[in-house]
Design a protein around this motif. Sequence first.
Motif, mmCIF file in Angstrom:
data_model
loop_
_atom_site.group_PDB
_atom_site.id
_atom_site.type_symbol
_atom_site.label_atom_id
_atom_site.label_comp_id
_atom_site.label_asym_id
_atom_site.label_seq_id
_atom_site.Cartn_x
_atom_site.Cartn_y
_atom_site.Cartn_z
ATOM 1 N N CYS A 73 1.292 -29.861 91.051
ATOM 2 C CA CYS A 73 2.177 -28.881 91.681
ATOM 3 C C CYS A 73 3.560 -29.434 92.022
ATOM 4 N N LEU A 74 3.620 -30.645 92.528
ATOM 5 C CA LEU A 74 4.907 -31.163 92.986
ATOM 6 C C LEU A 74 5.920 -31.393 91.869
ATOM 7 N N PRO A 75 5.527 -31.917 90.705
ATOM 8 C CA PRO A 75 6.548 -32.177 89.684
ATOM 9 C C PRO A 75 7.353 -30.946 89.277
ATOM 10 N N ARG A 76 6.708 -29.796 89.178
ATOM 11 C CA ARG A 76 7.441 -28.607 88.744
ATOM 12 C C ARG A 76 8.408 -28.120 89.820
ATOM 13 N N THR A 77 8.133 -28.461 91.082
ATOM 14 C CA THR A 77 9.014 -28.055 92.173
ATOM 15 C C THR A 77 10.093 -29.087 92.447
ATOM 16 N N LEU A 78 9.759 -30.358 92.301
ATOM 17 C CA LEU A 78 10.687 -31.432 92.647
ATOM 18 C C LEU A 78 11.469 -31.965 91.451
ATOM 19 N N HIS A 79 11.215 -31.425 90.272
ATOM 20 C CA HIS A 79 11.984 -31.838 89.093
ATOM 21 C C HIS A 79 13.476 -31.642 89.372
ATOM 22 N N PRO A 80 14.322 -32.580 88.945
ATOM 23 C CA PRO A 80 15.758 -32.480 89.244
ATOM 24 C C PRO A 80 16.405 -31.167 88.817
ATOM 25 N N HIS A 81 15.850 -30.519 87.793
ATOM 26 C CA HIS A 81 16.451 -29.284 87.290
ATOM 27 C C HIS A 81 15.676 -28.038 87.714
ATOM 28 N N SER A 82 14.819 -28.168 88.722
ATOM 29 C CA SER A 82 13.980 -27.033 89.123
ATOM 30 C C SER A 82 14.738 -25.984 89.926
ATOM 31 N N GLY A 83 15.861 -26.361 90.504
ATOM 32 C CA GLY A 83 16.601 -25.419 91.335
ATOM 33 C C GLY A 83 16.057 -25.278 92.742
ATOM 34 N N THR A 84 15.101 -26.107 93.108
ATOM 35 C CA THR A 84 14.525 -26.053 94.449
ATOM 36 C C THR A 84 15.558 -26.505 95.476
ATOM 37 N N PRO A 85 15.745 -25.746 96.560
ATOM 38 C CA PRO A 85 16.709 -26.156 97.590
ATOM 39 C C PRO A 85 16.370 -27.532 98.162
ATOM 40 N N GLU A 86 17.399 -28.261 98.557
ATOM 41 C CA GLU A 86 17.193 -29.614 99.064
ATOM 42 C C GLU A 86 16.321 -29.631 100.312
ATOM 43 N N SER A 87 16.438 -28.612 101.151
ATOM 44 C CA SER A 87 15.628 -28.586 102.370
ATOM 45 C C SER A 87 14.141 -28.486 102.035
ATOM 46 N N ARG A 88 13.820 -27.703 101.018
ATOM 47 C CA ARG A 88 12.419 -27.579 100.601
ATOM 48 C C ARG A 88 11.940 -28.868 99.940
ATOM 49 N N ARG A 89 12.788 -29.483 99.136
ATOM 50 C CA ARG A 89 12.424 -30.767 98.530
ATOM 51 C C ARG A 89 12.078 -31.790 99.616
ATOM 52 N N ALA A 90 12.923 -31.843 100.632
ATOM 53 C CA ALA A 90 12.701 -32.811 101.707
ATOM 54 C C ALA A 90 11.394 -32.527 102.435
ATOM 55 N N GLY A 91 11.119 -31.248 102.683
ATOM 56 C CA GLY A 91 9.886 -30.888 103.369
ATOM 57 C C GLY A 91 8.652 -31.243 102.564
ATOM 58 N N LEU A 92 8.683 -30.956 101.271
ATOM 59 C CA LEU A 92 7.542 -31.274 100.413
ATOM 60 C C LEU A 92 7.326 -32.781 100.312
ATOM 61 N N ARG A 93 8.418 -33.518 100.207
ATOM 62 C CA ARG A 93 8.280 -34.983 100.122
ATOM 63 C C ARG A 93 7.731 -35.551 101.432
ATOM 64 N N ALA A 94 8.134 -34.978 102.545
ATOM 65 C CA ALA A 94 7.608 -35.443 103.832
ATOM 66 C C ALA A 94 6.102 -35.201 103.912
ATOM 67 N N TYR A 95 5.658 -34.044 103.450
ATOM 68 C CA TYR A 95 4.219 -33.756 103.457
ATOM 69 C C TYR A 95 3.476 -34.652 102.475
ATOM 70 N N GLU A 96 4.063 -34.870 101.312
ATOM 71 C CA GLU A 96 3.407 -35.746 100.336
ATOM 72 C C GLU A 96 3.216 -37.140 100.909
ATOM 73 N N ARG A 97 4.224 -37.651 101.585
ATOM 74 C CA ARG A 97 4.130 -39.008 102.130
ATOM 75 C C ARG A 97 3.141 -39.075 103.289
ATOM 76 N N ALA A 98 3.135 -38.042 104.122
ATOM 77 C CA ALA A 98 2.189 -38.032 105.246
ATOM 78 C C ALA A 98 0.749 -37.906 104.751
ATOM 79 N N LEU A 99 0.526 -37.073 103.743
ATOM 80 C CA LEU A 99 -0.816 -36.944 103.172
ATOM 81 C C LEU A 99 -1.222 -38.210 102.429
ATOM 82 N N ASP A 100 -0.274 -38.821 101.750
ATOM 83 C CA ASP A 100 -0.553 -40.069 101.047
ATOM 84 C C ASP A 100 -1.046 -41.139 102.017
ATOM 85 N N ALA A 101 -0.411 -41.215 103.179
ATOM 86 C CA ALA A 101 -0.803 -42.224 104.167
ATOM 87 C C ALA A 101 -2.229 -42.009 104.660
#
Length: 202
Positions: free
Chosen positions: A170-198
């Motif tokens: 799911c994340l690659p299609r949203t976080l791909h550089p050309h996906s058009g996802t707003p930066e605020s959403r990218r940051a939120g998803l990455r924060a969740y990914e890192r917290a879940l990873d831990a």
Amino acid sequence: MTARSVIAPLGGLLEIGAVTATGTWTLSEVSLGAFLDDRRDEVDQVLADIHSLCAFGPVFLAVADELGYLRDHEVTSAFLLLWSGGVEGVPPDLSELESPMAVRRMCRAGADLQLTELLDALVTAALPAQTDAKTGARLLTGILSGVTALADGTGRCTPATAFRTWRTRCLPRTLHPHSGTPESRRAGLRAYERALDALLDP
């Protein structure tokens, strides 16, 4: 992300759990009502954690009641085919989908797919609810633990495998550089990914 987007995969996982619990993969032996009654505390805990994570309010249970996933209904091979993404295919003789082997395959594929869909929907809903990533990751781990036990109960499905599938599917299609996802959403998803990873893939 609407409550419906969370309830649909959750409902699918409960149906899959009811089938798996028979131990025979025979649809005529499935009682979703009995399955839910026997596991009411576990289901209620999952629902409470979803409320805490997503802040849906009363609309969540209203939509769940409208869709009927949390009350007794017939579990059919057509539903299992839907939850498993159609991987099994539609045979000329539809009764073939009710064979124990086909039911088992659809339940296994459906559990994998719907756990991923559920996690994606929950994270997406948690962002506008402004649930911080560390708190959200703890709630998500609890939700996934409860749901994997309900849907599978054998240890085949785990929160960690659901997380790893979500991260790569799911994340690659949203976080791909050309996906058009707003930066605020990218940051939120990455924060969740890192917290879940831990918590789930240290």
